[in-house]
Design a protein around this motif. Structure first.
Motif, PDB file in Angstrom:
ATOM      1  N   PRO A   1      -9.827  89.794 -44.288  1.00 50.21           N
ATOM      2  CA  PRO A   1     -10.084  88.752 -43.285  1.00 50.21           C
ATOM      3  C   PRO A   1     -10.407  87.399 -43.904  1.00 50.21           C
ATOM      4  O   PRO A   1     -10.175  86.358 -43.294  1.00 50.21           O
ATOM      5  N   LEU A   2     -10.929  87.410 -45.129  1.00 50.52           N
ATOM      6  CA  LEU A   2     -11.223  86.166 -45.837  1.00 50.52           C
ATOM      7  C   LEU A   2      -9.993  85.275 -45.926  1.00 50.52           C
ATOM      8  O   LEU A   2     -10.079  84.049 -45.764  1.00 50.52           O
ATOM      9  N   PHE A   3      -8.829  85.880 -46.178  1.00 49.83           N
ATOM     10  CA  PHE A   3      -7.607  85.106 -46.360  1.00 49.83           C
ATOM     11  C   PHE A   3      -6.911  84.812 -45.028  1.00 49.83           C
ATOM     12  O   PHE A   3      -6.339  83.733 -44.854  1.00 49.83           O
ATOM     13  N   THR A   4      -6.932  85.759 -44.116  1.00 48.85           N
ATOM     14  CA  THR A   4      -6.290  85.519 -42.820  1.00 48.85           C
ATOM     15  C   THR A   4      -7.017  84.445 -42.028  1.00 48.85           C
ATOM     16  O   THR A   4      -6.438  83.838 -41.122  1.00 48.85           O
ATOM     17  N   ALA A   5      -8.286  84.183 -42.373  1.00 47.25           N
ATOM     18  CA  ALA A   5      -9.032  83.133 -41.674  1.00 47.25           C
ATOM     19  C   ALA A   5      -8.417  81.754 -41.888  1.00 47.25           C
ATOM     20  O   ALA A   5      -8.600  80.850 -41.064  1.00 47.25           O
ATOM     21  N   PHE A   6      -7.676  81.570 -42.985  1.00 48.05           N
ATOM     22  CA  PHE A   6      -7.061  80.266 -43.251  1.00 48.05           C
ATOM     23  C   PHE A   6      -6.028  79.894 -42.184  1.00 48.05           C
ATOM     24  O   PHE A   6      -5.740  78.713 -41.985  1.00 48.05           O
ATOM     25  N   SER A   7      -5.452  80.894 -41.516  1.00 48.31           N
ATOM     26  CA  SER A   7      -4.418  80.602 -40.516  1.00 48.31           C
ATOM     27  C   SER A   7      -4.995  80.007 -39.241  1.00 48.31           C
ATOM     28  O   SER A   7      -4.261  79.394 -38.460  1.00 48.31           O
ATOM     29  N   THR A   8      -6.298  80.178 -39.016  1.00 48.87           N
ATOM     30  CA  THR A   8      -6.948  79.629 -37.817  1.00 48.87           C
ATOM     31  C   THR A   8      -8.255  78.960 -38.227  1.00 48.87           C
ATOM     32  O   THR A   8      -9.327  79.533 -38.040  1.00 48.87           O
ATOM     33  N   PRO A   9      -8.208  77.767 -38.812  1.00 48.24           N
ATOM     34  CA  PRO A   9      -9.429  77.099 -39.268  1.00 48.24           C
ATOM     35  C   PRO A   9     -10.453  76.951 -38.156  1.00 48.24           C
ATOM     36  O   PRO A   9     -10.117  76.709 -36.992  1.00 48.24           O
ATOM     37  N   ARG A  10     -11.713  77.140 -38.537  1.00 49.61           N
ATOM     38  CA  ARG A  10     -12.883  77.019 -37.658  1.00 49.61           C
ATOM     39  C   ARG A  10     -12.962  78.122 -36.595  1.00 49.61           C
ATOM     40  O   ARG A  10     -13.872  78.109 -35.777  1.00 49.61           O
ATOM     41  N   GLN A  11     -12.042  79.073 -36.613  1.00 52.41           N
ATOM     42  CA  GLN A  11     -12.071  80.172 -35.646  1.00 52.41           C
ATOM     43  C   GLN A  11     -12.674  81.404 -36.303  1.00 52.41           C
ATOM     44  O   GLN A  11     -12.053  82.020 -37.176  1.00 52.41           O
ATOM     45  N   PRO A  12     -13.910  81.807 -35.933  1.00 51.29           N
ATOM     46  CA  PRO A  12     -14.533  82.976 -36.571  1.00 51.29           C
ATOM     47  C   PRO A  12     -13.764  84.260 -36.269  1.00 51.29           C
ATOM     48  O   PRO A  12     -13.161  84.413 -35.204  1.00 51.29           O
ATOM     49  N   GLN A  13     -13.806  85.179 -37.215  1.00 50.98           N
ATOM     50  CA  GLN A  13     -13.140  86.474 -37.062  1.00 50.98           C
ATOM     51  C   GLN A  13     -14.116  87.589 -37.406  1.00 50.98           C
ATOM     52  O   GLN A  13     -14.860  87.490 -38.375  1.00 50.98           O
ATOM     53  N   ARG A  14     -14.100  88.624 -36.581  1.00 49.50           N
ATOM     54  CA  ARG A  14     -14.891  89.821 -36.846  1.00 49.50           C
ATOM     55  C   ARG A  14     -13.953  90.997 -36.990  1.00 49.50           C
ATOM     56  O   ARG A  14     -13.028  91.153 -36.189  1.00 49.50           O
ATOM     57  N   SER A  15     -14.171  91.827 -38.008  1.00 50.19           N
ATOM     58  CA  SER A  15     -13.259  92.935 -38.257  1.00 50.19           C
ATOM     59  C   SER A  15     -14.020  94.114 -38.843  1.00 50.19           C
ATOM     60  O   SER A  15     -14.955  93.925 -39.632  1.00 50.19           O
ATOM     61  N   ILE A  16     -13.630  95.317 -38.440  1.00 48.50           N
ATOM     62  CA  ILE A  16     -14.109  96.544 -39.079  1.00 48.50           C
ATOM     63  C   ILE A  16     -13.096  96.885 -40.167  1.00 48.50           C
ATOM     64  O   ILE A  16     -11.946  97.191 -39.874  1.00 48.50           O
ATOM     65  N   THR A  17     -13.526  96.790 -41.409  1.00 51.42           N
ATOM     66  CA  THR A  17     -12.631  96.890 -42.556  1.00 51.42           C
ATOM     67  C   THR A  17     -13.015  98.089 -43.413  1.00 51.42           C
ATOM     68  O   THR A  17     -14.194  98.370 -43.594  1.00 51.42           O
TER      69      THR A  17
END
Length: 419
Positions: A329-345
């Motif tokens: 998720p650290l890298f996929t966050a770059f596709s949506t700047p300022r949009q928080p992401q929560r994931s069960i990894t």
């Protein structure tokens, strides 16, 4: 999946230990032998007076029949079972635990050992593949060996060398041997980094990370004595300390502890309550939770994928020199700047634990038309609470070379592991 009752398995184990036949025990209890057989194979649940009767007949206490094996043992067996290709053909972990607790403990211990070894392989592979110091050291060793072999070959094959040339070759042989000894010693010294000694730290970034680990990733204790650093590492520490001070003023430790007590580890709620940026909230949570002794990880990287900050947590392997899994998720966050992401990894592999990750990509300075607009992604890593069941959003690896996922659209190179 809830744990099945193991009372029947414990009854069977105790009966066999006493040398009592199944039919005799059934008569003593006042039930049929076929019904007792179902009970002993955990196909019929029993409770209340019947458990008391069994305990009395088997000369034991009710607690030993009703509690028995620990949940952790069953969990370990389930993890081992999940790695078996034909897991559905295996008998339930609860039954095996009840009937053969010793063997179950051995299997669970081996599963834990395998997981530890796989994590060690991940770390060593990362270092061997991407560590520039190690690569240079190996090159120096091989160069010295080649030079020594070439010189010794000339001395062996040339029987009529003049004394002056012979002395030169002997001198070259000595100098190459000294260089080989020094390179080998430096290499061994570097590979001994696992002993935790300060002497094993060889780069400013490693000094910086060693310093933060020494501090417990918490810089708010004025009584903590300073630590001697190189000027390059000190500059990294100063930059980090400046950011840390801004975060601490925005949300002091006491207020963060109160917020964690009120909202739990929920960065969205804490961010909204204190009007903080999401990345800033993640950094404060990581610092305060680490100071409380809680397992927590934090990773920061730039758009190139280079890690600028690593706060490790057990079970979530973060390569030191890059080439991490693109699915984080650290890298996929770059596709949506300022949009928080929560994931069960969860990491691919044997018995890997699950983590709750919170990630966001934010600019390091306000966006401008003139640019460049630089983004840093921040990811908070928290172990999934024990006993909590949640669907896995993403199965990831640490790097492609040691990832056992056989089908992955993000794979960059073949794995060296058997899949």
């Amino acid at each position: 999946m809830p744990q099945r009752s193991l009372v029947g398995s414990r009854i069977r184990q105790r009966r066999i230990a006493l040398g009592v036949r199944q039919a005799a025990l059934a008569r003593q209890i006042g039930i049929s032998a076929s019904y007792l057989n179902l009970i002993e194979h955990n196909k019929r649940r029993i409770a209340g007076k019947l458990v008391v009767d069994f305990a009395s007949a088997l000369e034991t206490d009710v607690t030993s029949l009703s509690e028995g094996a620990e949940e952790t043992l069953v969990t370990g067996l389930r993890e081992a079972q999940s790695q078996y290709a034909d897991a559905a053909a295996l008998e339930p972990a609860e039954d095996l635990t009840g009937r053969f607790p010793g063997w179950s403990g051995l299997i669970a211990a081996q599963q834990a050992r395998i997981a530890d070894l796989e994590r060690s392989v991940e770390g060593l592979t990362d270092r061997i593949t991407h560590d520039p110091f190690l690569s240079q050291s190996l090159h120096d060793v091989l160069s010295s060996v080649t030079a020594i072999r070439s010189t010794s070959s000339i001395l062996r094959e040339s029987k009529d060398l003049e004394p002056d040339w012979q002395a030169r070759f002997h001198n070259n042989l000595y100098e190459d041997a000294v260089r080989l000894a020094d390179s080998s010693q430096n290499l061994v010294h570097y590979l001994d980094a696992s002993d935790g000694s300060e002497a094993s730290v060889v780069s400013p970034l490693e000094e910086f990370e060693d310093y933060l680990e020494h501090k417990g990733f918490h810089l708010e204790d004025p009584s903590d004595p300073p630590k001697s650093l190189s000027p390059e590492a000190q500059s990294l520490v100063d930059d980090y300390a400046a950011t840390y001070a801004v975060d601490a003023r925005a949300l002091p430790s006491a207020q963060m502890q109160a917020a964690l007590a009120q909202y739990g580890p929920d960065p969205a709620a804490i961010s909204a309550a204190f009007h903080l940026g999401f990345a800033q909230t993640l950094r404060r949570m990581a610092a305060v939770l680490a100071h409380q002794g809680q397992p927590v990880g934090l990773v920061v990287c730039d758009a190139s994928g280079t890690f600028t900050y690593r706060q490790p947590v057990e079970g979530f392997v973060v390569p030191r020199f890059g080439a991490a899994c693109a699915l984080w998720p650290l890298f996929t966050a770059f596709s949506t700047p300022r949009q928080p992401q929560r994931s069960i990894t969860q990491f691919a592999g044997r018995g890997s634990p699950a983590f709750v990750t919170y990630a966001v990509a934010e600019p390091v300075a306000p966006f401008a038309f003139s640019g460049p607009n630089v983004l840093h992604a921040t990811m908070l890593i928290l172990p999934l609470p024990e006993g909590e069941q949640a669907p896995i959003d993403q199965v990831v690896g640490s790097s492609c070379r040691i990832c056992p996922k056989d089908t992955c659209p993000a794979r960059r190179e073949p794995t060296i592991l058997e899949v």
